[in-house]
Scaffold this motif. Structure first.
Motif, mmCIF file in Angstrom:
data_model
loop_
_atom_site.group_PDB
_atom_site.id
_atom_site.type_symbol
_atom_site.label_atom_id
_atom_site.label_comp_id
_atom_site.label_asym_id
_atom_site.label_seq_id
_atom_site.Cartn_x
_atom_site.Cartn_y
_atom_site.Cartn_z
ATOM 1 N N ILE A 1 0.778 -1.164 -0.111
ATOM 2 C CA ILE A 1 0.139 -0.065 0.097
ATOM 3 C C ILE A 1 1.158 1.006 0.056
ATOM 4 O O ILE A 1 1.736 1.338 0.959
ATOM 5 C CB ILE A 1 -0.923 -0.043 1.142
ATOM 6 C CG1 ILE A 1 -1.960 -1.291 1.163
ATOM 7 C CG2 ILE A 1 -1.687 1.190 1.392
ATOM 8 C CD1 ILE A 1 -2.394 -1.516 2.755
ATOM 9 N N LEU A 2 0.568 2.147 -1.176
ATOM 10 C CA LEU A 2 1.287 3.428 -1.054
ATOM 11 C C LEU A 2 0.684 4.548 -0.680
ATOM 12 O O LEU A 2 -0.170 4.757 -1.371
ATOM 13 C CB LEU A 2 2.317 3.385 -2.418
ATOM 14 C CG LEU A 2 3.049 4.529 -2.849
ATOM 15 C CD1 LEU A 2 4.334 4.783 -2.149
ATOM 16 C CD2 LEU A 2 3.478 4.600 -4.334
ATOM 17 N N ARG B 1 -1.883 3.700 10.159
ATOM 18 C CA ARG B 1 -1.951 2.490 11.110
ATOM 19 C C ARG B 1 -3.265 1.696 11.059
ATOM 20 O O ARG B 1 -3.483 0.637 11.625
ATOM 21 C CB ARG B 1 -1.760 3.176 12.789
ATOM 22 C CG ARG B 1 -0.375 3.475 13.019
ATOM 23 C CD ARG B 1 -0.154 3.868 14.370
ATOM 24 N NE ARG B 1 -1.024 5.061 15.048
ATOM 25 C CZ ARG B 1 -0.644 6.260 14.841
ATOM 26 N NH1 ARG B 1 0.907 6.614 14.338
ATOM 27 N NH2 ARG B 1 -1.592 7.156 15.314
ATOM 28 N N ALA B 2 -4.197 2.392 10.693
ATOM 29 C CA ALA B 2 -5.634 1.530 10.551
ATOM 30 C C ALA B 2 -5.728 0.903 9.375
ATOM 31 O O ALA B 2 -6.754 -0.062 9.112
ATOM 32 C CB ALA B 2 -6.587 2.836 10.440
ATOM 33 N N GLU B 3 -4.717 0.778 8.412
ATOM 34 C CA GLU B 3 -4.703 -0.251 7.390
ATOM 35 C C GLU B 3 -4.221 -1.599 7.720
ATOM 36 O O GLU B 3 -3.977 -1.877 8.851
ATOM 37 C CB GLU B 3 -3.562 0.126 6.285
ATOM 38 C CG GLU B 3 -3.918 1.743 5.759
ATOM 39 C CD GLU B 3 -4.650 1.475 4.437
ATOM 40 O OE1 GLU B 3 -5.173 0.517 4.038
ATOM 41 O OE2 GLU B 3 -4.820 2.464 3.793
ATOM 42 N N SER B 4 -5.019 -2.504 6.760
ATOM 43 C CA SER B 4 -4.997 -3.922 7.346
ATOM 44 C C SER B 4 -3.624 -4.639 6.543
ATOM 45 O O SER B 4 -3.168 -5.660 7.419
ATOM 46 C CB SER B 4 -5.828 -4.663 6.459
ATOM 47 O OG SER B 4 -5.794 -4.546 5.073
ATOM 48 N N GLY B 5 -2.657 -3.824 5.976
ATOM 49 C CA GLY B 5 -1.101 -4.199 5.472
ATOM 50 C C GLY B 5 -0.549 -3.050 5.795
ATOM 51 O O GLY B 5 -0.558 -2.145 6.029
ATOM 52 N N ILE C 1 -2.606 4.021 -3.157
ATOM 53 C CA ILE C 1 -2.519 3.115 -4.368
ATOM 54 C C ILE C 1 -1.969 1.751 -3.743
ATOM 55 O O ILE C 1 -1.373 1.604 -2.928
ATOM 56 C CB ILE C 1 -1.211 3.353 -5.328
ATOM 57 C CG1 ILE C 1 -1.341 4.989 -5.788
ATOM 58 C CG2 ILE C 1 -1.249 2.306 -6.503
ATOM 59 C CD1 ILE C 1 -0.081 5.195 -6.656
ATOM 60 N N GLY C 2 -3.274 0.913 -3.849
ATOM 61 C CA GLY C 2 -2.823 -0.362 -3.136
ATOM 62 C C GLY C 2 -3.801 -1.681 -4.025
ATOM 63 O O GLY C 2 -4.886 -1.038 -4.366
ATOM 64 N N ALA C 3 -3.347 -2.813 -3.796
ATOM 65 C CA ALA C 3 -4.237 -3.850 -4.560
ATOM 66 C C ALA C 3 -5.466 -3.948 -3.619
ATOM 67 O O ALA C 3 -6.557 -4.321 -4.313
ATOM 68 C CB ALA C 3 -3.419 -5.065 -4.361
ATOM 69 N N ALA C 4 -5.636 -3.864 -2.461
ATOM 70 C CA ALA C 4 -6.607 -3.839 -1.578
ATOM 71 C C ALA C 4 -7.365 -2.632 -1.536
ATOM 72 O O ALA C 4 -6.831 -1.597 -1.541
ATOM 73 C CB ALA C 4 -6.558 -4.382 -0.078
#
Length: 304
Positions: A20-21, A42-46, A233-236
Motif C-alpha cells: 500500500i503506497l 496504522r488503520a490499514e490492514s497491511g 495506491i493499493g491492491a486492496a
C-alpha cells in the motif's frame, strides 16, 4: 535547469515494492495533518509505505515545528519539492522555486519568496536536517501489485513543472508529450503534487495510464472544505472512504481525505503567521474556507 530530470531518469530509478503506497504531497508544515496521515496508515490492514513527495515544509518557520516535521518525514520515503530544493540556494538568493505560471499575480510570487526566506532562516539553524534533506532524490519509483508508479513533485520533466496541473491534463495538445513521458518513464501511474489543486485523469497510451495529483495534504483543496488529500495506491480497497478514484492494473488509486484537526491547525498557523503577514495574506482564506475549486472537477474523465 537544475530542477530538470526528464522521464528517462524516472525509468532508471530504483524500483521499490509497496503493498500500500501513500503519496503525501504538499504537507506544508501542517503537524496536525502529519499526525492524521500516520494514524490513517496504522488503520490499514497491511503494511503502508509513506512517500512524502515534496513541500512538506512551508508554514513551519518555528524551530520546534521545523524539526518535528522533518524528523517524522525522514523516517519514511521522501523526495524534495521546490521548497526543500531551495534550502541549498545561496544565502543571498531569495525564491521559493515555485515556477508559477504567468497567470499568478506578482504579489503572490513576492509573498511566497518572503515566506521561503523566513523558512530558510529557520532551516539553517538545523544543519543536521539540512544535510539529510540535501541528500533526498527528486523522483521515486514503486511497484504496487503489477502497477508501475513514478512519484514526482512537479511533472515528468521537472521538479517545478506544471504539466500535471488540472488545466494542462485536460489539454489535448499535451497528449503526445504525456504518451512519450509514460513510455520513457516506464510507468503506468504518475503521482504528483506541486500545483496545489487535486486532479486525477485516466488516459489510453499503450494501455491504461493515470496521473494522480493530490493537490495538498496539508491544506483544503475545495471551497468550504476543511481537509487535505493524499493519493493511496493499493491492491486492496482502502478502509478510508475514497473521494474519487480508479481501478487499473489490479490496483485501486484513490484520493483520500486527510481530516486533520482544523481548529488546532489554524491556531498553529496564526502563531507563526499573524494577520497581515505574507503567509496570512496568501493562504489564510484558503486554510479557513478552501480555494475557489470544486472537488468534482478533480476527476471528471474516465470510469471510476
Amino acid at each position: 535547469m537544475n530542477y530538470r530530470y526528464g522521464p528517462d531518469a524516472i525509468g532508471a530509478a530504483l524500483e521499490r515494492q509497496a503493498e500500500i503506497l501513500y503519496v503525501i504531497g504538499g504537507l506544508y508544515g501542517n503537524l496536525q495533518a502529519l499526525a492524521t496521515v500516520e494514524a490513517m496508515a496504522r488503520a490499514e490492514s497491511g503494511p503502508v509505505t509513506l512517500c512524502f513527495n515534496g513541500d512538506f515544509n512551508w508554514f513551519n518557520v518555528d524551530d520546534a515545528g521545523f524539526r518535528t516535521i522533518n524528523e517524522h518525514v525522514l523516517q519514511h520515503d521522501a523526495i524534495v519539492g521546490n521548497v526543500e530544493a531551495e534550502f541549498g540556494a545561496a544565502a543571498d538568493v531569495a525564491g521559493c522555486g515555485c515556477a508559477y505560471p504567468e497567470s499568478v499575480d506578482q504579489a503572490v510570487v513576492e509573498r511566497s519568496n518572503r515566506i521561503h526566506a523566513q523558512l530558510k532562516r529557520t532551516a539553517v539553524r538545523h544543519p543536521d536536517l539540512m544535510e539529510r534533506l540535501g541528500a533526498l532524490p527528486m523522483v521515486a519509483r514503486y511497484r504496487v501489485g503489477t502497477a508501475r508508479v513514478g512519484v514526482v513533485h512537479g511533472d515528468a520533466e521537472s521538479l517545478a513543472g506544471w504539466r500535471f496541473d488540472v488545466t494542462r491534463l485536460d489539454d489535448a495538445d499535451d497528449d503526445a508529450w504525456r504518451a512519450d513521458a509514460f513510455t520513457r518513464a516506464k510507468v503506468d501511474i504518475f503521482a504528483s503534487t506541486h500545483t496545489c489543486l487535486p486532479v486525477m485523469r485516466r488516459f489510453k497510451h499503450d494501455g491504461e495510464k493515470l496521473v494522480a495529483n493530490n493537490g495538498a495534504a496539508g491544506m483544503p483543496n475545495a471551497r468550504e472544505s476543511r481537509f487535505g488529500i493524499l493519493t493511496r495506491i493499493g491492491a486492496a480497497a482502502s478502509p478510508h472512504a475514497s473521494l474519487y478514484g480508479h481501478f487499473l492494473h489490479g490496483v485501486h488509486v484513490d484520493a483520500i481525505a486527510v481530516r486533520y484537526d482544523d481548529p488546532a491547525w489554524q491556531r498553529s498557523f496564526l502563531e507563526n503567521w499573524p494577520e497581515g503577514s505574507p503567509a496570512w495574506l496568501s493562504y489564510f482564506d484558503r486554510i479557513a474556507n478552501g480555494p475557489d475549486f470544486r472537488l468534482e472537477n478533480a476527476d471528471n474523465i474516465g470510469e471510476p
